[in-house]
Motif scaffolding. Sequence first.
Motif, PDB file in Angstrom:
ATOM      1  N   ALA A 154      46.749  37.854  42.136  1.00 14.72           N
ATOM      2  CA  ALA A 154      45.650  38.569  42.776  1.00 14.72           C
ATOM      3  C   ALA A 154      45.983  38.869  44.232  1.00 14.72           C
ATOM      4  CB  ALA A 154      44.373  37.746  42.688  1.00 14.72           C
ATOM      5  N   ASP A 155      45.651  40.079  44.685  1.00 13.65           N
ATOM      6  CA  ASP A 155      45.897  40.472  46.073  1.00 13.65           C
ATOM      7  C   ASP A 155      44.573  40.666  46.819  1.00 13.65           C
ATOM      8  OD1 ASP A 155      45.011  42.747  44.811  1.00 13.65           O
ATOM      9  OD2 ASP A 155      46.634  44.047  45.538  1.00 13.65           O
ATOM     10  N   TYR A 156      43.534  39.958  46.386  1.00 16.31           N
ATOM     11  CA  TYR A 156      42.218  40.068  47.008  1.00 16.31           C
ATOM     12  C   TYR A 156      41.652  38.659  47.207  1.00 16.31           C
ATOM     13  CZ  TYR A 156      41.431  39.824  41.974  1.00 16.31           C
ATOM     14  OH  TYR A 156      41.494  39.465  40.650  1.00 16.31           O
ATOM     15  N   ALA A 157      40.605  38.575  48.024  1.00 12.06           N
ATOM     16  CA  ALA A 157      39.970  37.283  48.288  1.00 12.06           C
ATOM     17  C   ALA A 157      39.144  36.861  47.073  1.00 12.06           C
ATOM     18  CB  ALA A 157      39.072  37.392  49.518  1.00 12.06           C
ATOM     19  N   PHE A 158      39.183  35.565  46.738  1.00 10.10           N
ATOM     20  CA  PHE A 158      38.391  35.096  45.609  1.00 10.10           C
ATOM     21  C   PHE A 158      38.147  33.598  45.706  1.00 10.10           C
ATOM     22  CE2 PHE A 158      42.785  34.555  44.052  1.00 10.10           C
ATOM     23  CZ  PHE A 158      42.753  33.247  43.596  1.00 10.10           C
ATOM     24  N   TYR A 159      37.126  33.158  44.961  1.00 10.56           N
ATOM     25  CA  TYR A 159      36.925  31.744  44.661  1.00 10.56           C
ATOM     26  C   TYR A 159      36.842  31.643  43.144  1.00 10.56           C
ATOM     27  CZ  TYR A 159      34.739  27.319  43.623  1.00 10.56           C
ATOM     28  OH  TYR A 159      34.481  26.089  43.089  1.00 10.56           O
ATOM     29  N   ASP A 160      37.554  30.678  42.568  1.00 12.24           N
ATOM     30  CA  ASP A 160      37.552  30.548  41.115  1.00 12.24           C
ATOM     31  C   ASP A 160      37.846  29.107  40.734  1.00 12.24           C
ATOM     32  OD1 ASP A 160      37.282  31.418  38.519  1.00 12.24           O
ATOM     33  OD2 ASP A 160      39.226  32.413  38.398  1.00 12.24           O
ATOM     34  N   ILE A 161      37.544  28.773  39.487  1.00 10.02           N
ATOM     35  CA  ILE A 161      38.050  27.528  38.927  1.00 10.02           C
ATOM     36  C   ILE A 161      39.277  27.877  38.101  1.00 10.02           C
ATOM     37  CG2 ILE A 161      35.773  26.468  38.848  1.00 10.02           C
ATOM     38  CD1 ILE A 161      35.975  26.894  35.738  1.00 10.02           C
ATOM     39  N   ASP A 162      40.098  26.888  37.814  1.00  7.29           N
ATOM     40  CA  ASP A 162      41.281  27.100  36.988  1.00  7.29           C
ATOM     41  C   ASP A 162      40.825  27.115  35.525  1.00  7.29           C
ATOM     42  OD1 ASP A 162      43.684  27.024  35.593  1.00  7.29           O
ATOM     43  OD2 ASP A 162      44.669  25.757  37.087  1.00  7.29           O
ATOM     44  N   ASN A 163      40.539  28.321  35.024  1.00  3.55           N
ATOM     45  CA  ASN A 163      39.988  28.453  33.678  1.00  3.55           C
ATOM     46  C   ASN A 163      40.976  28.039  32.597  1.00  3.55           C
ATOM     47  OD1 ASN A 163      37.183  29.668  33.821  1.00  3.55           O
ATOM     48  ND2 ASN A 163      38.302  31.069  35.166  1.00  3.55           N
ATOM     49  N   ALA A 164      42.242  28.384  32.768  1.00  4.26           N
ATOM     50  CA  ALA A 164      43.242  27.999  31.769  1.00  4.26           C
ATOM     51  C   ALA A 164      43.346  26.476  31.705  1.00  4.26           C
ATOM     52  CB  ALA A 164      44.598  28.612  32.109  1.00  4.26           C
ATOM     53  N   ASP A 165      43.292  25.836  32.871  1.00  2.00           N
ATOM     54  CA  ASP A 165      43.364  24.383  32.908  1.00  2.00           C
ATOM     55  C   ASP A 165      42.137  23.747  32.265  1.00  2.00           C
ATOM     56  OD1 ASP A 165      44.499  21.773  34.097  1.00  2.00           O
ATOM     57  OD2 ASP A 165      42.463  21.843  34.930  1.00  2.00           O
ATOM     58  N   ALA A 166      40.959  24.348  32.438  1.00  7.03           N
ATOM     59  CA  ALA A 166      39.745  23.817  31.817  1.00  7.03           C
ATOM     60  C   ALA A 166      39.898  23.781  30.300  1.00  7.03           C
ATOM     61  CB  ALA A 166      38.537  24.659  32.216  1.00  7.03           C
ATOM     62  N   ALA A 167      40.454  24.854  29.732  1.00  9.45           N
ATOM     63  CA  ALA A 167      40.677  24.878  28.282  1.00  9.45           C
ATOM     64  C   ALA A 167      41.735  23.850  27.880  1.00  9.45           C
ATOM     65  CB  ALA A 167      41.095  26.278  27.849  1.00  9.45           C
ATOM     66  N   ARG A 168      42.780  23.736  28.692  1.00  7.14           N
ATOM     67  CA  ARG A 168      43.837  22.758  28.374  1.00  7.14           C
ATOM     68  C   ARG A 168      43.292  21.339  28.385  1.00  7.14           C
ATOM     69  NH1 ARG A 168      47.358  26.404  31.313  1.00  7.14           N
ATOM     70  NH2 ARG A 168      46.764  25.370  33.261  1.00  7.14           N
ATOM     71  N   GLN A 169      42.423  21.037  29.353  1.00  5.73           N
ATOM     72  CA  GLN A 169      41.847  19.689  29.410  1.00  5.73           C
ATOM     73  C   GLN A 169      41.097  19.360  28.125  1.00  5.73           C
ATOM     74  OE1 GLN A 169      40.068  18.006  33.045  1.00  5.73           O
ATOM     75  NE2 GLN A 169      40.320  20.028  33.966  1.00  5.73           N
ATOM     76  N   GLY A 170      40.383  20.344  27.591  1.00  3.29           N
ATOM     77  CA  GLY A 170      39.647  20.128  26.362  1.00  3.29           C
ATOM     78  C   GLY A 170      40.554  19.869  25.179  1.00  3.29           C
ATOM     79  N   VAL A 171      41.589  20.697  25.044  1.00  2.87           N
ATOM     80  CA  VAL A 171      42.522  20.520  23.929  1.00  2.87           C
ATOM     81  C   VAL A 171      43.243  19.183  24.045  1.00  2.87           C
ATOM     82  CG1 VAL A 171      44.574  21.438  22.777  1.00  2.87           C
ATOM     83  CG2 VAL A 171      42.807  23.002  23.611  1.00  2.87           C
ATOM     84  N   GLU A 172      43.658  18.818  25.247  1.00  2.00           N
ATOM     85  CA  GLU A 172      44.353  17.537  25.442  1.00  2.00           C
ATOM     86  C   GLU A 172      43.481  16.367  25.000  1.00  2.00           C
ATOM     87  OE1 GLU A 172      47.283  16.592  26.300  1.00  2.00           O
ATOM     88  OE2 GLU A 172      48.248  18.386  27.072  1.00  2.00           O
ATOM     89  N   LEU A 173      42.219  16.373  25.436  1.00  2.00           N
ATOM     90  CA  LEU A 173      41.313  15.290  25.061  1.00  2.00           C
ATOM     91  C   LEU A 173      41.184  15.186  23.544  1.00  2.00           C
ATOM     92  CD1 LEU A 173      39.044  13.176  25.693  1.00  2.00           C
ATOM     93  CD2 LEU A 173      37.458  15.116  25.621  1.00  2.00           C
ATOM     94  N   LEU A 174      40.947  16.313  22.886  1.00  2.00           N
ATOM     95  CA  LEU A 174      40.702  16.312  21.446  1.00  2.00           C
ATOM     96  C   LEU A 174      41.976  16.048  20.648  1.00  2.00           C
ATOM     97  CD1 LEU A 174      38.249  19.309  21.571  1.00  2.00           C
ATOM     98  CD2 LEU A 174      37.640  16.960  20.944  1.00  2.00           C
ATOM     99  N   ALA A 175      43.103  16.530  21.160  1.00  2.00           N
ATOM    100  CA  ALA A 175      44.374  16.239  20.484  1.00  2.00           C
ATOM    101  C   ALA A 175      44.690  14.751  20.556  1.00  2.00           C
ATOM    102  CB  ALA A 175      45.507  17.059  21.111  1.00  2.00           C
ATOM    103  N   ASN A 176      44.350  14.134  21.674  1.00  2.00           N
ATOM    104  CA  ASN A 176      44.562  12.684  21.800  1.00  2.00           C
ATOM    105  C   ASN A 176      43.655  11.898  20.854  1.00  2.00           C
ATOM    106  OD1 ASN A 176      46.542  12.977  23.745  1.00  2.00           O
ATOM    107  ND2 ASN A 176      45.130  12.762  25.465  1.00  2.00           N
ATOM    108  N   LEU A 177      42.584  12.538  20.390  1.00  2.00           N
ATOM    109  CA  LEU A 177      41.691  11.932  19.405  1.00  2.00           C
ATOM    110  C   LEU A 177      42.106  12.296  17.974  1.00  2.00           C
ATOM    111  CD1 LEU A 177      38.294  12.535  21.259  1.00  2.00           C
ATOM    112  CD2 LEU A 177      39.415  10.324  20.876  1.00  2.00           C
ATOM    113  N   ARG A 178      43.306  12.857  17.839  1.00  2.00           N
ATOM    114  CA  ARG A 178      43.933  13.155  16.547  1.00  2.00           C
ATOM    115  C   ARG A 178      43.371  14.397  15.840  1.00  2.00           C
ATOM    116  NH1 ARG A 178      48.502  10.370  17.354  1.00  2.00           N
ATOM    117  NH2 ARG A 178      48.106   8.161  17.757  1.00  2.00           N
TER     118      ARG A 178
END
Length: 344
Positions: A154-178
């Motif tokens: 991005a070449d503009y000013a912004f505020y955001d959360i790391d959306n890709a990381d949010a999805a990864r956190q979910g998959v990691e948690l659930l994958a660790n639960l088999r």
Amino acid sequence: MATLKDISEVLGLSVATVSRALNGFPEVSEKTRLLVEETAEKLNYRPNRAAQKLVTGRSGMVGMLVSMPPGVSAETSLVEIIMGLSARLAERDIDLVMQVIVDADPMEAYRRAVSKNTLDGFILSAPTINDPRMTFLKDHGIPFVVHGKAEEAADYAFYDIDNADAARQGVELLANLRHQHFAYLNGAEKAAFADQRARGFFECLSDRDLPREASQMSYGENTRASGYTRALGLLTPTRSGERPTALLCASTPLAYGALRAARHLGLRIPEDLSIMCHDDVAPILFSDDAEPPLTVTHAPMSRACGPLAECLVGVLGGAAPETQQITERAQLIVRQSTGPAPTR
């Protein structure tokens, strides 16, 4: 209400000097500027916006144009954002002008606003892939900040959360639960955040050597009704008997709809199905009030107000947009809606 003349008479300065001090002109000494500002505050002076624009080229007003899509109840957090932004900008003597877009072509509202030459800049929300608003404002040299970002470089000013990381956190948690069979109830396919979360979801599946063909991605509105309808379709057993055991949702309303669909099908949470969502803390639906309380990646929408105001003030002051970019990580909060994968 005090005027420039009132301040000049109290301090024994010319009206021109007072005006230059209040508008940040460099030829006025720091000592004089502080004295003028202190006196203006004591006298409750407020600048005339029209006169201010003639002197500085700025109106002291920024715009936020918003669309009101079907299912407005899913967008109630927008009110919280507007209130928070108004307060933060007011601290910097900047007024937020909000307008609801009613045109069939949303860009017409931006063309009309820019042609009036009354706004110093814009705050954009809900960016889409190849968002035409950004191209238009760049072409006209209008400063803006975006709540979210539409691409990595991005070449503009912004505020955001790391959306890709949010999805990864979910998959990691659930994958660790088999869990091995996933489904994702995402937002609209054209939405930038939905594209980023889909990327994080599938990248994490690949990193964990989980079969992509055993998982499903669904796009649609961020509403309870959409969550119910889409989850019902995903969770209804197929001829092979396979169905997801882990369901990730892009928002709390989608998760509430998915919980209803699970109950309709007689599925126990989390014994038969784990459900989690991204929670931006809308003022109506709370993830910890669900039954059972929802596991979430937590990032309150209200947290964006301060950084968005700071980034916009930065670009209005001449800072390079690339220096006014903030990305934060969502916080994983584990509750009772997720558990080990069921044995089959």
